[in-house]
Design a protein around this motif. Structure first.
Motif, PDB file in Angstrom:
ATOM      1  N   LEU A  41      -4.205 -22.431 -38.177  1.00 49.05           N
ATOM      2  CA  LEU A  41      -4.069 -21.264 -37.297  1.00 49.05           C
ATOM      3  C   LEU A  41      -4.987 -20.143 -37.759  1.00 49.05           C
ATOM      4  N   ALA A  42      -5.641 -19.499 -36.809  1.00 47.37           N
ATOM      5  CA  ALA A  42      -6.575 -18.418 -37.121  1.00 47.37           C
ATOM      6  C   ALA A  42      -5.857 -17.203 -37.689  1.00 47.37           C
ATOM      7  N   GLY A  43      -6.580 -16.482 -38.490  1.00 39.93           N
ATOM      8  CA  GLY A  43      -6.054 -15.223 -39.020  1.00 39.93           C
ATOM      9  C   GLY A  43      -6.492 -14.095 -38.104  1.00 39.93           C
ATOM     10  N   GLY A  44      -6.642 -12.897 -38.682  1.00 35.20           N
ATOM     11  CA  GLY A  44      -7.038 -11.753 -37.866  1.00 35.20           C
ATOM     12  C   GLY A  44      -5.854 -11.238 -37.048  1.00 35.20           C
ATOM     13  N   LYS A  45      -6.170 -10.251 -36.198  1.00 35.22           N
ATOM     14  CA  LYS A  45      -5.092  -9.560 -35.480  1.00 35.22           C
ATOM     15  C   LYS A  45      -4.718 -10.219 -34.151  1.00 35.22           C
ATOM     16  N   THR A  46      -5.701 -10.778 -33.461  1.00 36.43           N
ATOM     17  CA  THR A  46      -5.470 -11.227 -32.076  1.00 36.43           C
ATOM     18  C   THR A  46      -4.274 -12.168 -31.929  1.00 36.43           C
ATOM     19  N   PRO A  47      -4.168 -13.216 -32.764  1.00 38.30           N
ATOM     20  CA  PRO A  47      -3.140 -14.230 -32.479  1.00 38.30           C
ATOM     21  C   PRO A  47      -1.723 -13.876 -32.936  1.00 38.30           C
ATOM     22  N   ALA A  48      -1.524 -12.724 -33.590  1.00 35.34           N
ATOM     23  CA  ALA A  48      -0.188 -12.422 -34.143  1.00 35.34           C
ATOM     24  C   ALA A  48       0.938 -12.570 -33.105  1.00 35.34           C
ATOM     25  N   SER A  81      -4.424 -10.785 -46.513  1.00 39.16           N
ATOM     26  CA  SER A  81      -4.209 -12.229 -46.724  1.00 39.16           C
ATOM     27  C   SER A  81      -3.628 -12.901 -45.475  1.00 39.16           C
ATOM     28  N   ASN A  82      -4.392 -13.833 -44.908  1.00 41.91           N
ATOM     29  CA  ASN A  82      -3.904 -14.548 -43.710  1.00 41.91           C
ATOM     30  C   ASN A  82      -2.691 -15.414 -44.029  1.00 41.91           C
ATOM     31  N   VAL A  83      -2.707 -16.082 -45.191  1.00 37.45           N
ATOM     32  CA  VAL A  83      -1.593 -16.999 -45.507  1.00 37.45           C
ATOM     33  C   VAL A  83      -0.302 -16.212 -45.710  1.00 37.45           C
ATOM     34  N   GLY A 137     -19.531 -13.327 -33.451  1.00 34.96           N
ATOM     35  CA  GLY A 137     -19.628 -14.765 -33.160  1.00 34.96           C
ATOM     36  C   GLY A 137     -19.235 -15.655 -34.326  1.00 34.96           C
ATOM     37  N   HIS A 138     -18.653 -15.071 -35.388  1.00 36.80           N
ATOM     38  CA  HIS A 138     -18.131 -15.946 -36.449  1.00 36.80           C
ATOM     39  C   HIS A 138     -16.801 -16.520 -35.978  1.00 36.80           C
ATOM     40  N   THR A 139     -16.463 -17.677 -36.512  1.00 37.47           N
ATOM     41  CA  THR A 139     -15.143 -18.243 -36.260  1.00 37.47           C
ATOM     42  C   THR A 139     -14.621 -18.806 -37.579  1.00 37.47           C
ATOM     43  N   ALA A 140     -13.306 -18.856 -37.758  1.00 38.12           N
ATOM     44  CA  ALA A 140     -12.736 -19.081 -39.080  1.00 38.12           C
ATOM     45  C   ALA A 140     -13.474 -18.100 -40.001  1.00 38.12           C
ATOM     46  N   GLU A 198     -16.094  -7.909 -24.505  1.00 39.30           N
ATOM     47  CA  GLU A 198     -17.159  -8.033 -25.509  1.00 39.30           C
ATOM     48  C   GLU A 198     -17.193  -9.449 -26.082  1.00 39.30           C
ATOM     49  N   LYS A 199     -16.003  -9.919 -26.506  1.00 35.07           N
ATOM     50  CA  LYS A 199     -15.953 -11.255 -27.117  1.00 35.07           C
ATOM     51  C   LYS A 199     -16.245 -12.334 -26.075  1.00 35.07           C
ATOM     52  N   ARG A 200     -15.828 -12.087 -24.831  1.00 35.90           N
ATOM     53  CA  ARG A 200     -16.106 -13.092 -23.792  1.00 35.90           C
ATOM     54  C   ARG A 200     -17.612 -13.275 -23.637  1.00 35.90           C
TER      55      ARG A 200
END
Ligand code: 6PG
Length: 235
Positions: A41-48, A81-83, A137-140, A198-200
């Motif tokens: 599962l991705a970290g960052g804010k979007t998927p919370a 920390s994402n984990v 445009g980075h991922t993970a 923007e991300k789209r």
């Protein structure tokens, strides 16, 4: 990627409901098929918000292993920390959350090698990878920088590696451990959750450019043969 499908949402609740539902279905199918599920599962804010909803799904969580798609090399408990964030949501449900980063170390390549070894103890390929994307445009944590080529074109069996983004992203200016492009490309299913115009634009451009894209996500998507579902929430 063979086919890329966009699912567009105006409503944040519908977006997170749909994603939590899809992820729950993949988990259930893996448990039915082989008695367990391993998802990244991705970290960052979007998927919370997605993870909050997923956690209330009636699933056999003790059969579920969750790995962050990447993590910042910071101590457990650090807000970056994402984990730690994933653990707060899923460990109470009985799921196992596997850290990519188990110690804060100067030598980020060594931390990456330890993560790769740790992942060797878990079922592979991953049943699902849910990716986010940065505006660059980075991922993970597959970022431009000295380790980009290794993350994209390293040995196929390598699952994770240490990465030093260059430039360091302002929101988390630290070295990282990330799933390799191969680990992502060889998963059994691949989804992307992003929001905002923007991300789209960046993701559409990255897909059009394909394997020669200057956006890392473009090169990751060009490597996988999987169909990819992109769930986009209007910003
Ligand atoms: C991370 C994520 C990363 C994230 C993008 C987008 O550790 O930051 O795994 O790849 O998906 O940086 O982050 P936001 O969702 O916070 O914009």
């Amino acid at each position: 990627a063979e086919e890329i499908e966009w699912w567009d949402y105006e409503d944040a609740d519908e977006w997170s409901d749909a994603l939590a539902g899809d992820i729950g279905f993949i988990i259930e199918s893996a448990i039915d098929a082989r008695g367990g599920a391993v998802i990244a599962l991705a970290g960052g804010k979007t998927p919370a918000p997605i993870y909050e909803k997923l956690a209330s799904a009636k699933l056999d969580w003790k059969r579920v292993t969750i790995v962050p798609t990447d993590d910042r090399i910071v101590p457990l408990g650090d807000p970056l920390s994402n984990v730690t964030a994933l653990g707060k949501v899923f460990i109470p449900k009985g799921a196992r959350v596997v850290p990519l980063v188990s110690e804060k170390a100067e030598d980020y390549k060594a931390v990456g090698r330890a993560a790769d070894a740790r992942l060797a103890d878990h079922h592979w390929p991953l049943d699902l990878v849910l990716l986010g994307m940065g505006a660059d445009g980075h991922t993970a944590s597959i970022f431009p920088g000295p380790d980009l080529d290794e993350a994209l074109n390293g040995p196929k069996e390598r699952r994770a590696l240490g990465v030093m983004p260059d430039p360091l992203p302002p929101e988390a200016p630290v070295a990282r451990v990330t799933l390799s492009s191969a680990a992502i490309a060889n998963a059994k299913s691949l989804m992307i959750a992003i929001s905002g115009a923007e991300k789209r634009k960046v993701l559409e451009q990255a897909i059009k450019q394909g394997a020669s894209s200057s956006y890392p996500i473009g090169r990751v998507l060009a490597e996988t043969e999987l169909p990819v579902d992109i769930h986009w929430l209007e910003g």
